[in-house]
Write an enzyme that holds these catalytic residues in place. Structure first.
Site, mmCIF file in Angstrom:
data_model
loop_
_atom_site.group_PDB
_atom_site.id
_atom_site.type_symbol
_atom_site.label_atom_id
_atom_site.label_comp_id
_atom_site.label_asym_id
_atom_site.label_seq_id
_atom_site.Cartn_x
_atom_site.Cartn_y
_atom_site.Cartn_z
ATOM 1 N N SER A 129 0.806 -1.216 0.000
ATOM 2 C CA SER A 129 0.000 0.000 0.000
ATOM 3 C C SER A 129 0.843 1.271 0.000
ATOM 4 O O SER A 129 0.308 2.365 -0.177
ATOM 5 C CB SER A 129 -0.921 -0.006 1.226
ATOM 6 O OG SER A 129 -1.797 -1.111 1.187
ATOM 7 N N ARG A 240 -11.716 1.755 -5.288
ATOM 8 C CA ARG A 240 -12.323 1.147 -4.096
ATOM 9 C C ARG A 240 -13.824 0.967 -4.256
ATOM 10 O O ARG A 240 -14.391 -0.029 -3.774
ATOM 11 C CB ARG A 240 -11.978 1.999 -2.866
ATOM 12 C CG ARG A 240 -10.517 1.844 -2.493
ATOM 13 C CD ARG A 240 -9.998 2.850 -1.496
ATOM 14 N NE ARG A 240 -8.573 2.590 -1.268
ATOM 15 C CZ ARG A 240 -7.762 3.378 -0.575
ATOM 16 N NH1 ARG A 240 -8.228 4.501 -0.048
ATOM 17 N NH2 ARG A 240 -6.489 3.065 -0.420
ATOM 18 N N GLN A 276 -36.119 -22.642 9.987
ATOM 19 C CA GLN A 276 -35.879 -21.258 10.397
ATOM 20 C C GLN A 276 -34.389 -20.903 10.391
ATOM 21 O O GLN A 276 -34.012 -19.783 10.022
ATOM 22 C CB GLN A 276 -36.465 -21.006 11.788
ATOM 23 C CG GLN A 276 -36.475 -19.536 12.178
ATOM 24 C CD GLN A 276 -37.105 -19.308 13.534
ATOM 25 O OE1 GLN A 276 -36.490 -19.633 14.556
ATOM 26 N NE2 GLN A 276 -38.313 -18.765 13.555
ATOM 27 N N GLN A 333 -22.032 -23.093 3.906
ATOM 28 C CA GLN A 333 -22.669 -23.739 5.056
ATOM 29 C C GLN A 333 -24.055 -24.256 4.695
ATOM 30 O O GLN A 333 -24.443 -25.363 5.103
ATOM 31 C CB GLN A 333 -22.752 -22.743 6.218
ATOM 32 C CG GLN A 333 -23.039 -23.381 7.564
ATOM 33 C CD GLN A 333 -21.860 -24.165 8.107
ATOM 34 O OE1 GLN A 333 -20.746 -23.986 7.666
ATOM 35 N NE2 GLN A 333 -22.134 -25.046 9.060
ATOM 36 N N GLY A 336 -23.939 -27.431 3.006
ATOM 37 C CA GLY A 336 -23.413 -28.536 3.795
ATOM 38 C C GLY A 336 -22.134 -29.078 3.170
ATOM 39 O O GLY A 336 -21.323 -28.326 2.621
ATOM 40 N N GLU A 360 -6.379 -2.968 -3.816
ATOM 41 C CA GLU A 360 -6.881 -1.590 -3.717
ATOM 42 C C GLU A 360 -6.862 -1.093 -2.267
ATOM 43 O O GLU A 360 -7.692 -0.274 -1.859
ATOM 44 C CB GLU A 360 -8.301 -1.457 -4.295
ATOM 45 C CG GLU A 360 -8.362 -1.536 -5.811
ATOM 46 C CD GLU A 360 -7.767 -0.313 -6.498
ATOM 47 O OE1 GLU A 360 -7.569 0.722 -5.835
ATOM 48 O OE2 GLU A 360 -7.496 -0.413 -7.705
ATOM 49 N N THR A 362 -5.704 -2.884 1.674
ATOM 50 C CA THR A 362 -6.245 -3.919 2.555
ATOM 51 C C THR A 362 -7.330 -3.348 3.472
ATOM 52 O O THR A 362 -7.484 -2.129 3.604
ATOM 53 C CB THR A 362 -5.130 -4.501 3.433
ATOM 54 O OG1 THR A 362 -4.609 -3.454 4.277
ATOM 55 C CG2 THR A 362 -4.000 -5.088 2.588
ATOM 56 N N SER A 363 -8.039 -4.234 4.145
ATOM 57 C CA SER A 363 -9.053 -3.782 5.108
ATOM 58 C C SER A 363 -8.422 -2.902 6.183
ATOM 59 O O SER A 363 -9.027 -1.919 6.634
ATOM 60 C CB SER A 363 -9.739 -4.991 5.756
ATOM 61 O OG SER A 363 -10.567 -5.657 4.822
#
Length: 380
Positions: A129, A240, A276, A333, A336, A360, A362-363
């Site tokens: 960066s 971004r 649910q 998930q 499965g 672009e 990092t977090s």
């Protein structure tokens, strides 16, 4: 609310993505195939020069339209959306914004059509960066610049016909001593050292490049000597926003696959969508996707209005990229054990989306940018 023109280009990109990208994405991933035919088709549809002015063969549209296109292409294949985003944002736009009339005439029409692909060569092995720390040198010798250095993580590096390349012309001026050049990739000394083996987005090449005494004439410099850093940073907001849109597209694709599976799959005598636990998970997934979409659309609208949106673009990129990994994980998930297999698209999409938290900025860099904006607003 999208206007009619925005809906039209979105629907055009969606139709193309559903028919020409998604059905082949698994094969491109498993066999590491560069989708050359489909990239040229994007050019023919006007998707590679969304923001380029009509004078140079582009569509003359804005950030919102480009972001919508990126989302739709990403829903079909993450790698293709990276190729498209690079061509639009960091290849065409620097030439459109900073190039001379001769440079625009010479390069833009072919780039927009997809007849020539471009690369953006800023990152180096020791920098991520920190764009101002590049070491590639461009030394003025007579009436030429001699480029020497190494570039890494270069998308489309081996397929590109030209590369927007950043190099230091005056080491004494730090970031103000960086200049930008249009480097033809058939120049002697331009060498592709390696095409990286990656976790995901395998339809998009990522390369390591060496520049060994590459000779460039002054007419290939973008803007003026020392303008390189400004050029490199000029599209941070747009880039971004694009990654946020890309994240939404891949998350949406994973969600759609999960929804389809949940409606078809039965357990304990009923469709699992009626349980649910699954229904609530689907509700959360769709809500997160919609929030992220509204965030990138808001940032894009600000940018189209000429309003500074550093904070909004970074927030959209941060939220959307992290949201996308969560949604793709939830999609696995819901499938499965089958979600862990390559037989179903969610496994590939999960791998493809992971990098959106890295490129672009990092977090962690996004949080730094956002926090600085917050503090500047409150302590200025």
């Amino acid at each position: 609310m999208l206007n009619q023109e925005q809906k039209m280009i979105r629907d055009l990109a969606r139709d193309f993505s559903e028919n020409e990208l998604f059905p082949y994405a698994a094969k491109w991933d498993s066999e590491v195939i560069f989708p050359e035919k489909q990239i040229k088709m994007m050019g023919q549809l006007g998707l590679l020069g969304v923001q380029v002015s009509e004078k140079w063969g582009g569509s003359g549209l804005g950030n919102t339209e480009l972001a919508l296109v990126i989302e739709e292409i990403a829903a079909g294949d993450g790698g293709c959306s990276t190729i498209l985003a690079v061509q639009n944002s960091v290849v065409c736009m620097p030439i459109e914004t900073f190039g001379s009339t001769d440079q625009k005439q010479k390069y833009l029409k072919d780039l927009v059509k997809g007849e020539v692909l471009g690369a953006f060569m800023l990152t180096e092995p020791h920098t991520g960066s920190d764009a101002g720390a590049i070491k590639t040198r461009a030394e003025k010798v007579g009436n030429k610049y001699i480029l020497n250095g190494a570039k890494s993580f270069i998308s489309t590096g081996s397929r590109a016909g030209l590369a927007i390349t950043f190099a230091v012309t005056d080491p004494s001026k730090n970031s103000r001593g960086i200049s930008a050049f249009i480097v033809p990739t058939d120049s002697p000394g331009y060498t592709v050292n390696r095409i990286e083996k990656k976790l995901g987005q395998r339809s998009s090449e990522t390369c390591s490049i060496t520049l060994d005494n590459v000779e460039i004439t002054p007419d290939l410099m973008l803007a003026e000597e020392g303008d390189g850093y400004r050029i490199a940073l000029s599209n941070l907001e747009g880039g971004r926003i694009g990654v946020a849109a890309q994240s939404v597209g891949m998350a949406r694709s994973a969600y759609n696959e999960a929804l389809k599976y949940a409606i078809e799959r039965e357990s304990f005598g009923q469709k699992i969508a009626n349980h649910q636990a699954i229904a609530f998970k689907l509700a959360e997934m769709k809500t997160k996707i919609e929030v992220a979409r509204q965030m990138y659309l808001h940032a894009a609208d600000l940018r189209d209005s000429g309003v500074k949106c550093v904070e909004e673009a970074s927030m959209a990129k941060l939220f959307a990229s992290e949201m996308a990994e969560e949604v793709c994980s939830d999609a696995i998930q819901i499938h499965g054990g089958y979600g862990y297999l390559q037989d179903f698209p969610v496994e590939r999409i999960y791998r493809d989306v992971r990098v959106t938290q890295i490129y672009e900025g990092t977090s962690e860099i996004q949080k730094l940018v956002i926090s600085r904006e917050i503090l500047s607003e409150n302590y200025s």
